[in-house]
Design a protein around this motif. Structure first.
Motif, PDB file in Angstrom:
ATOM      1  N   ASN A  69      -4.263 -54.536 -13.458  1.00 47.77           N
ATOM      2  CA  ASN A  69      -4.801 -53.665 -14.512  1.00 47.77           C
ATOM      3  C   ASN A  69      -4.320 -54.116 -15.885  1.00 47.77           C
ATOM      4  OD1 ASN A  69      -6.079 -52.125 -12.587  1.00 47.77           O
ATOM      5  ND2 ASN A  69      -4.645 -50.426 -12.698  1.00 47.77           N
ATOM      6  N   ALA A  73      -6.674 -55.703 -18.833  1.00 50.76           N
ATOM      7  CA  ALA A  73      -6.733 -55.070 -20.154  1.00 50.76           C
ATOM      8  C   ALA A  73      -6.355 -56.059 -21.244  1.00 50.76           C
ATOM      9  CB  ALA A  73      -5.806 -53.852 -20.193  1.00 50.76           C
ATOM     10  N   GLN A  76      -9.244 -58.467 -21.687  1.00 50.86           N
ATOM     11  CA  GLN A  76     -10.351 -57.812 -22.382  1.00 50.86           C
ATOM     12  C   GLN A  76     -10.060 -57.716 -23.871  1.00 50.86           C
ATOM     13  OE1 GLN A  76     -13.244 -56.973 -20.667  1.00 50.86           O
ATOM     14  NE2 GLN A  76     -13.910 -56.998 -22.770  1.00 50.86           N
ATOM     15  N   ASP A  80     -12.322 -59.377 -26.722  1.00 45.85           N
ATOM     16  CA  ASP A  80     -12.856 -58.551 -27.805  1.00 45.85           C
ATOM     17  C   ASP A  80     -12.485 -59.139 -29.161  1.00 45.85           C
ATOM     18  OD1 ASP A  80     -13.952 -56.836 -25.963  1.00 45.85           O
ATOM     19  OD2 ASP A  80     -12.494 -55.228 -26.285  1.00 45.85           O
ATOM     20  N   GLY A  95     -15.660 -53.644 -26.030  1.00 40.22           N
ATOM     21  CA  GLY A  95     -15.447 -52.381 -25.342  1.00 40.22           C
ATOM     22  C   GLY A  95     -16.449 -52.058 -24.252  1.00 40.22           C
ATOM     23  N   GLU A  97     -16.444 -52.745 -21.277  1.00 39.89           N
ATOM     24  CA  GLU A  97     -15.825 -52.454 -19.981  1.00 39.89           C
ATOM     25  C   GLU A  97     -15.715 -50.959 -19.723  1.00 39.89           C
ATOM     26  OE1 GLU A  97     -12.481 -52.747 -22.955  1.00 39.89           O
ATOM     27  OE2 GLU A  97     -14.340 -53.818 -22.582  1.00 39.89           O
ATOM     28  N   HIS A  98     -15.953 -50.144 -20.750  1.00 44.43           N
ATOM     29  CA  HIS A  98     -15.883 -48.694 -20.597  1.00 44.43           C
ATOM     30  C   HIS A  98     -17.247 -48.070 -20.294  1.00 44.43           C
ATOM     31  CE1 HIS A  98     -11.777 -48.872 -21.945  1.00 44.43           C
ATOM     32  NE2 HIS A  98     -12.150 -49.536 -23.015  1.00 44.43           N
ATOM     33  N   THR A 100     -20.853 -47.365 -18.102  1.00 43.45           N
ATOM     34  CA  THR A 100     -21.137 -47.094 -16.695  1.00 43.45           C
ATOM     35  C   THR A 100     -21.654 -48.361 -16.025  1.00 43.45           C
ATOM     36  OG1 THR A 100     -23.434 -46.489 -17.078  1.00 43.45           O
ATOM     37  CG2 THR A 100     -21.785 -44.711 -17.266  1.00 43.45           C
TER      38      THR A 100
END
Length: 144
Positions: A69, A73, A76, A80, A95, A97-98, A100
């Motif tokens: 995790n 992160a 990512q 970004d 962003g 990855e947030h 649905t």
């Protein structure tokens, strides 16, 4: 408390991912297997390895998940920042990855269509809704 756990999880992941740790585990299994005749291959003898491996597996799942995790992160965040720093790509990918699963699937389809256009020699075109104009950023000065 969280920093202590992060340090513990990171250290454990480093140690358990090394070849010597694997060799040590193979050694434990060999010692256990060779001790079978001594203990008459009893149920207790079998229970020792079953219990030990179950406990280690149970705990390692959580340590590995925590490490993955944090790595995901961090990756990512780096991606970004790269997207934000480039002139060509749309900031709308920052962003994602947030989103649905359905929203991510739509974006993936759009990106694949764009790749097909580029592969066939056509201009790539925009992906999805046009991103708002970006504010100009100061260019980094080259160090002499």
């Amino acid at each position: 408390m969280e920093k202590i756990f992060v340090r513990f999880a990171t250290a454990t992941a480093k140690v358990t991912g090394r070849p010597w740790t694997f060799i040590a585990c193979v050694g434990v299994v060999l010692v256990w297997a060779l001790s079978g005749p001594i203990f008459g291959f009893s149920e207790t003898w079998q229970l020792v390895i079953n219990t030990g491996t179950t406990i280690v597996t149970f705990l390692m799942v959580f340590l590995i998940q925590n490490t993955q995790n944090r790595d995901a992160a961090a990756m990512q965040a780096k991606l970004d920042e790269l997207i934000y720093g480039l002139e060509g790509p749309s900031d709308r990918f920052i962003g994602i990855e947030h989103l649905t699963d359905e929203e991510l699937e739509r974006i993936l389809e759009e990106v694949e269509k764009r790749a097909e256009r580029v592969a066939s020699g056509q201009p790539p075109g925009a992906i999805g809704a046009k991103a708002p104009p970006r504010k100009p950023r100061a260019k980094a000065k080259a160090k002499a």
